[in-house]
Design an enzyme around this catalytic site. Structure first.
Site, PDB file in Angstrom:
ATOM      1  N   LYS A   1       0.887  -1.377  -0.138  1.00  0.00           N
ATOM      2  CA  LYS A   1      -0.001   0.013   0.028  1.00  0.00           C
ATOM      3  C   LYS A   1       0.801   1.292   0.105  1.00  0.00           C
ATOM      4  O   LYS A   1       0.576   2.287  -0.767  1.00  0.00           O
ATOM      5  CB  LYS A   1      -0.767   0.096   1.258  1.00  0.00           C
TER       6      LYS A   1
ATOM      7  N   ARG B   1      -9.340   2.085   9.250  1.00  0.00           N
ATOM      8  CA  ARG B   1      -8.868   0.836   9.677  1.00  0.00           C
ATOM      9  C   ARG B   1      -9.914  -0.048  10.214  1.00  0.00           C
ATOM     10  O   ARG B   1      -9.488  -1.165  10.501  1.00  0.00           O
ATOM     11  CB  ARG B   1      -7.807   1.177  10.687  1.00  0.00           C
TER      12      ARG B   1
ATOM     13  N   ARG C   1      11.149  -5.320   4.178  1.00  0.00           N
ATOM     14  CA  ARG C   1      11.113  -4.032   4.010  1.00  0.00           C
ATOM     15  C   ARG C   1      12.072  -3.102   4.711  1.00  0.00           C
ATOM     16  O   ARG C   1      12.314  -3.227   5.991  1.00  0.00           O
ATOM     17  CB  ARG C   1       9.517  -3.487   4.562  1.00  0.00           C
TER      18      ARG C   1
ATOM     19  N   ARG D   1      11.260  -0.726  10.444  1.00  0.00           N
ATOM     20  CA  ARG D   1      10.351  -0.451  11.371  1.00  0.00           C
ATOM     21  C   ARG D   1      10.336  -1.516  12.659  1.00  0.00           C
ATOM     22  O   ARG D   1      10.354  -2.781  12.440  1.00  0.00           O
ATOM     23  CB  ARG D   1       8.911  -0.490  10.707  1.00  0.00           C
TER      24      ARG D   1
ATOM     25  N   ARG E   1      -0.301  -7.992  13.660  1.00  0.00           N
ATOM     26  CA  ARG E   1      -0.803  -6.818  12.950  1.00  0.00           C
ATOM     27  C   ARG E   1      -1.648  -7.323  11.819  1.00  0.00           C
ATOM     28  O   ARG E   1      -2.771  -6.970  11.656  1.00  0.00           O
ATOM     29  CB  ARG E   1       0.274  -5.974  12.442  1.00  0.00           C
TER      30      ARG E   1
HETATM   31  P1  AMP Z   1       0.911   1.169   9.169  1.00  0.00           P
HETATM   32  O1  AMP Z   1       2.044   2.160   8.947  1.00  0.00           O
HETATM   33  O2  AMP Z   1      -0.276   1.802   8.381  1.00  0.00           O
HETATM   34  O3  AMP Z   1       0.905  -0.130   9.220  1.00  0.00           O
HETATM   35  O4  AMP Z   1       0.529   1.950  10.757  1.00  0.00           O
HETATM   36  C1  AMP Z   1       1.206   1.398  11.692  1.00  0.00           C
HETATM   37  C2  AMP Z   1       0.574   1.292  13.300  1.00  0.00           C
HETATM   38  O5  AMP Z   1       0.089   2.554  13.317  1.00  0.00           O
HETATM   39  C3  AMP Z   1      -0.754   0.343  13.141  1.00  0.00           C
HETATM   40  O6  AMP Z   1      -0.174  -0.849  13.460  1.00  0.00           O
HETATM   41  C4  AMP Z   1      -1.447   0.909  14.360  1.00  0.00           C
HETATM   42  O7  AMP Z   1      -0.635   0.800  15.541  1.00  0.00           O
HETATM   43  C5  AMP Z   1      -1.316   2.540  14.135  1.00  0.00           C
HETATM   44  N1  AMP Z   1      -2.137   3.069  13.258  1.00  0.00           N
HETATM   45  C6  AMP Z   1      -1.991   3.434  11.928  1.00  0.00           C
HETATM   46  N2  AMP Z   1      -3.050   3.728  11.337  1.00  0.00           N
HETATM   47  C7  AMP Z   1      -4.042   3.721  12.210  1.00  0.00           C
HETATM   48  C8  AMP Z   1      -5.393   3.771  12.220  1.00  0.00           C
HETATM   49  N3  AMP Z   1      -6.147   4.420  11.145  1.00  0.00           N
HETATM   50  N4  AMP Z   1      -6.347   3.250  13.246  1.00  0.00           N
HETATM   51  C9  AMP Z   1      -5.571   3.024  14.297  1.00  0.00           C
HETATM   52  N5  AMP Z   1      -4.330   2.822  14.542  1.00  0.00           N
HETATM   53  C10 AMP Z   1      -3.510   3.107  13.129  1.00  0.00           C
END
Ligand code: AMP
Length: 217
Positions: free
Chosen positions: A17, A92, A129, A162, A173
Protein backbone atom coordinates in the site's frame (compact mmCIF):
# COMPACT_ATOMS: atom_id res chain seq x y z
CA UNK A 1 -18.18 22.32 -8.15
CA UNK A 2 -15.56 19.86 -9.40
CA UNK A 3 -15.46 16.57 -7.58
CA UNK A 4 -12.15 15.75 -5.94
CA UNK A 5 -10.78 12.22 -5.56
CA UNK A 6 -10.35 10.64 -2.16
CA UNK A 7 -8.50 7.38 -2.65
CA UNK A 8 -8.40 4.82 0.12
CA UNK A 9 -5.85 2.00 0.00
CA UNK A 10 -6.74 -1.27 1.67
CA UNK A 11 -4.74 -4.46 1.99
CA UNK A 12 -3.03 -6.67 4.53
CA UNK A 13 0.22 -5.29 6.07
CA UNK A 14 2.96 -5.81 3.49
CA UNK A 15 0.64 -5.75 0.47
CA UNK A 16 2.48 -2.73 -0.93
CA UNK A 17 0.00 0.00 0.00
CA UNK A 18 2.69 2.48 1.02
CA UNK A 19 4.81 1.96 -2.09
CA UNK A 20 1.87 2.21 -4.44
CA UNK A 21 0.24 5.12 -2.62
CA UNK A 22 3.54 7.04 -2.92
CA UNK A 23 3.76 6.27 -6.64
CA UNK A 24 0.20 7.42 -7.24
CA UNK A 25 0.85 10.52 -5.18
CA UNK A 26 3.92 11.44 -7.27
CA UNK A 27 2.16 10.64 -10.53
CA UNK A 28 -0.97 12.63 -9.77
CA UNK A 29 0.41 15.41 -7.55
CA UNK A 30 -1.98 14.77 -4.68
CA UNK A 31 -0.67 13.98 -1.18
CA UNK A 32 -0.40 10.55 0.35
CA UNK A 33 -1.56 10.61 3.93
CA UNK A 34 -0.10 7.72 5.87
CA UNK A 35 -1.52 7.64 9.38
CA UNK A 36 1.20 5.13 10.33
CA UNK A 37 3.92 7.60 9.21
CA UNK A 38 2.23 10.44 11.10
CA UNK A 39 2.14 8.37 14.28
CA UNK A 40 5.75 7.17 13.85
CA UNK A 41 6.80 10.81 13.45
CA UNK A 42 4.95 11.70 16.66
CA UNK A 43 6.80 8.89 18.48
CA UNK A 44 10.12 10.09 17.12
CA UNK A 45 9.33 13.68 18.18
CA UNK A 46 8.37 12.39 21.63
CA UNK A 47 5.21 14.52 21.49
CA UNK A 48 2.24 13.86 23.83
CA UNK A 49 0.55 11.94 20.98
CA UNK A 50 3.73 9.96 20.38
CA UNK A 51 4.02 9.02 24.05
CA UNK A 52 0.38 7.92 24.07
CA UNK A 53 0.61 5.66 21.00
CA UNK A 54 4.10 4.21 21.29
CA UNK A 55 3.23 1.05 23.25
CA UNK A 56 0.09 0.40 21.19
CA UNK A 57 2.04 0.54 17.93
CA UNK A 58 4.82 -1.65 19.26
CA UNK A 59 2.17 -4.27 20.06
CA UNK A 60 0.55 -4.12 16.60
CA UNK A 61 -2.76 -2.93 18.05
CA UNK A 62 -4.90 -0.03 16.83
CA UNK A 63 -4.82 3.48 18.24
CA UNK A 64 -8.27 4.67 19.41
CA UNK A 65 -10.75 5.92 16.83
CA UNK A 66 -11.23 9.44 18.25
CA UNK A 67 -7.49 10.17 18.19
CA UNK A 68 -7.28 8.95 14.60
CA UNK A 69 -10.29 10.96 13.50
CA UNK A 70 -8.81 14.16 14.89
CA UNK A 71 -5.45 13.44 13.23
CA UNK A 72 -7.02 12.80 9.83
CA UNK A 73 -9.52 15.64 10.08
CA UNK A 74 -6.76 18.19 10.79
CA UNK A 75 -4.59 16.80 8.02
CA UNK A 76 -7.19 16.85 5.23
CA UNK A 77 -8.06 20.47 5.99
CA UNK A 78 -4.55 21.50 4.95
CA UNK A 79 -4.39 23.33 1.59
CA UNK A 80 -2.40 20.61 -0.19
CA UNK A 81 -5.49 18.35 0.03
CA UNK A 82 -7.81 20.68 -1.86
CA UNK A 83 -7.45 18.76 -5.17
CA UNK A 84 -7.75 15.36 -3.58
CA UNK A 85 -5.71 13.04 -1.39
CA UNK A 86 -4.73 9.42 -0.84
CA UNK A 87 -5.28 7.65 2.46
CA UNK A 88 -2.84 4.90 3.36
CA UNK A 89 -3.81 3.23 6.64
CA UNK A 90 -7.13 4.96 7.33
CA UNK A 91 -9.91 4.00 7.88
CA UNK A 92 -8.87 0.83 9.66
CA UNK A 93 -12.17 -0.45 11.10
CA UNK A 94 -15.91 0.02 10.57
CA UNK A 95 -16.17 2.69 13.25
CA UNK A 96 -13.48 4.80 11.54
CA UNK A 97 -15.16 4.31 8.15
CA UNK A 98 -18.43 5.70 9.58
CA UNK A 99 -16.68 8.64 11.27
CA UNK A 100 -14.75 9.42 8.11
CA UNK A 101 -17.91 9.40 6.02
CA UNK A 102 -19.42 12.03 8.29
CA UNK A 103 -16.54 14.47 7.77
CA UNK A 104 -16.46 14.07 3.99
CA UNK A 105 -17.65 16.98 1.88
CA UNK A 106 -20.28 16.39 -0.83
CA UNK A 107 -17.77 17.13 -3.62
CA UNK A 108 -15.41 14.38 -2.46
CA UNK A 109 -15.48 11.26 -4.56
CA UNK A 110 -14.32 8.16 -2.65
CA UNK A 111 -12.58 5.33 -4.54
CA UNK A 112 -11.15 2.35 -2.73
CA UNK A 113 -8.28 0.21 -3.99
CA UNK A 114 -7.64 -3.13 -2.37
CA UNK A 115 -4.22 -4.61 -3.10
CA UNK A 116 -4.43 -8.39 -2.98
CA UNK A 117 -1.39 -10.58 -2.29
CA UNK A 118 -0.88 -14.27 -1.57
CA UNK A 119 -0.52 -15.01 2.15
CA UNK A 120 2.85 -16.73 1.68
CA UNK A 121 4.36 -13.57 0.15
CA UNK A 122 3.51 -11.39 3.08
CA UNK A 123 6.15 -12.39 5.61
CA UNK A 124 8.99 -11.92 3.09
CA UNK A 125 7.57 -8.61 2.01
CA UNK A 126 7.49 -7.34 5.57
CA UNK A 127 10.76 -8.90 6.74
CA UNK A 128 12.54 -7.34 3.74
CA UNK A 129 11.00 -3.91 4.03
CA UNK A 130 13.32 -0.93 4.61
CA UNK A 131 12.39 2.75 4.60
CA UNK A 132 14.35 5.95 4.06
CA UNK A 133 13.74 8.20 7.07
CA UNK A 134 14.53 11.28 4.99
CA UNK A 135 12.41 10.94 1.81
CA UNK A 136 10.12 8.06 2.87
CA UNK A 137 11.04 5.90 -0.14
CA UNK A 138 10.26 2.27 0.56
CA UNK A 139 12.57 -0.59 -0.48
CA UNK A 140 12.57 -4.34 -0.12
CA UNK A 141 15.89 -6.13 0.17
CA UNK A 142 14.42 -9.14 -1.71
CA UNK A 143 12.19 -7.55 -4.36
CA UNK A 144 13.34 -3.95 -4.75
CA UNK A 145 16.78 -3.50 -3.16
CA UNK A 146 18.61 -0.16 -3.10
CA UNK A 147 21.64 0.10 -5.42
CA UNK A 148 24.16 0.26 -2.60
CA UNK A 149 24.12 -1.60 0.74
CA UNK A 150 21.17 -0.36 2.75
CA UNK A 151 21.36 3.26 1.61
CA UNK A 152 18.61 5.24 -0.10
CA UNK A 153 19.23 5.61 -3.86
CA UNK A 154 17.97 9.20 -3.83
CA UNK A 155 19.84 10.70 -0.88
CA UNK A 156 22.20 7.96 0.49
CA UNK A 157 20.54 8.06 3.92
CA UNK A 158 20.84 4.74 5.82
CA UNK A 159 17.55 2.86 5.54
CA UNK A 160 15.75 1.69 8.66
CA UNK A 161 13.54 -1.22 9.58
CA UNK A 162 10.29 -0.43 11.36
CA UNK A 163 10.04 -1.62 15.00
CA UNK A 164 6.72 -3.26 14.22
CA UNK A 165 8.10 -5.23 11.26
CA UNK A 166 9.54 -7.91 13.58
CA UNK A 167 7.92 -11.29 13.20
CA UNK A 168 5.64 -11.71 16.22
CA UNK A 169 4.38 -8.14 15.90
CA UNK A 170 3.75 -8.72 12.20
CA UNK A 171 1.63 -11.72 13.07
CA UNK A 172 -0.41 -9.60 15.48
CA UNK A 173 -0.80 -6.84 12.88
CA UNK A 174 -2.12 -9.38 10.39
CA UNK A 175 -4.60 -10.68 12.99
CA UNK A 176 -5.69 -7.12 13.73
CA UNK A 177 -6.18 -6.58 10.01
CA UNK A 178 -8.28 -9.72 9.59
CA UNK A 179 -10.49 -8.88 12.54
CA UNK A 180 -10.84 -5.08 12.23
CA UNK A 181 -10.02 -3.97 8.71
CA UNK A 182 -11.25 -6.81 6.49
CA UNK A 183 -14.94 -5.99 7.04
CA UNK A 184 -14.28 -2.73 5.15
CA UNK A 185 -13.89 -4.72 1.95
CA UNK A 186 -17.53 -5.84 2.02
CA UNK A 187 -18.60 -2.41 3.17
CA UNK A 188 -16.99 -0.55 0.26
CA UNK A 189 -17.88 -3.39 -2.09
CA UNK A 190 -21.56 -2.91 -1.32
CA UNK A 191 -21.19 0.81 -2.01
CA UNK A 192 -19.69 -0.10 -5.39
CA UNK A 193 -16.56 1.99 -4.92
CA UNK A 194 -14.14 -0.93 -4.48
CA UNK A 195 -11.53 -1.98 -7.04
CA UNK A 196 -9.37 -5.07 -6.59
CA UNK A 197 -5.77 -5.00 -7.81
CA UNK A 198 -3.41 -7.97 -8.02
CA UNK A 199 -0.44 -6.97 -5.85
CA UNK A 200 1.59 -10.13 -6.49
CA UNK A 201 2.72 -8.97 -9.94
CA UNK A 202 5.61 -6.68 -10.81
CA UNK A 203 5.36 -3.30 -9.08
CA UNK A 204 5.06 -1.36 -12.38
CA UNK A 205 2.12 -3.51 -13.45
CA UNK A 206 0.48 -2.98 -10.07
CA UNK A 207 0.92 0.78 -10.49
CA UNK A 208 -0.64 0.69 -13.99
CA UNK A 209 -3.57 -1.31 -12.77
CA UNK A 210 -4.14 1.13 -9.92
CA UNK A 211 -4.05 4.10 -12.28
CA UNK A 212 -6.76 2.49 -14.38
CA UNK A 213 -8.75 1.47 -11.30
CA UNK A 214 -8.91 4.97 -9.84
CA UNK A 215 -9.49 6.51 -13.24
CA UNK A 216 -7.85 9.87 -12.53
CA UNK A 217 -6.96 12.13 -15.37
P1 AMP B 1 0.83 1.33 9.27
O1 AMP B 1 2.10 2.04 8.94
O2 AMP B 1 -0.36 1.85 8.50
O3 AMP B 1 0.96 -0.17 9.19
O4 AMP B 1 0.50 1.67 10.80
C1 AMP B 1 1.39 1.32 11.84
C2 AMP B 1 0.64 1.31 13.18
O5 AMP B 1 0.10 2.60 13.44
C3 AMP B 1 -0.55 0.36 13.23
O6 AMP B 1 -0.15 -0.97 13.54
C4 AMP B 1 -1.38 1.01 14.34
O7 AMP B 1 -0.83 0.74 15.62
C5 AMP B 1 -1.19 2.49 14.06
N1 AMP B 1 -2.21 3.02 13.11
C6 AMP B 1 -1.99 3.50 11.85
N2 AMP B 1 -3.15 3.89 11.28
C7 AMP B 1 -4.12 3.65 12.20
C8 AMP B 1 -5.53 3.81 12.21
N3 AMP B 1 -6.18 4.30 11.16
N4 AMP B 1 -6.19 3.43 13.33
C9 AMP B 1 -5.56 2.94 14.40
N5 AMP B 1 -4.24 2.74 14.46
C10 AMP B 1 -3.51 3.08 13.36
Amino acid sequence: MNRIPVIIFLGVPGAGKGTQALRLSNEKGIPRISTGDMLRQAVQDDSPLGRMVQAIMKDGRLVDDETMLKLVQDRILRPDCRNGFILDGYPRNMQQAGQFERILQPHMDVRVVKIEVAEEDIVKRIAGRRTCPKCERIYNIYFHPPGKDELCDADQTPLFRRDDDLEDVVRRRIETYQRETRPLIDYYGSKQVLQLVNGSQNSNLVADQILRAVDLN
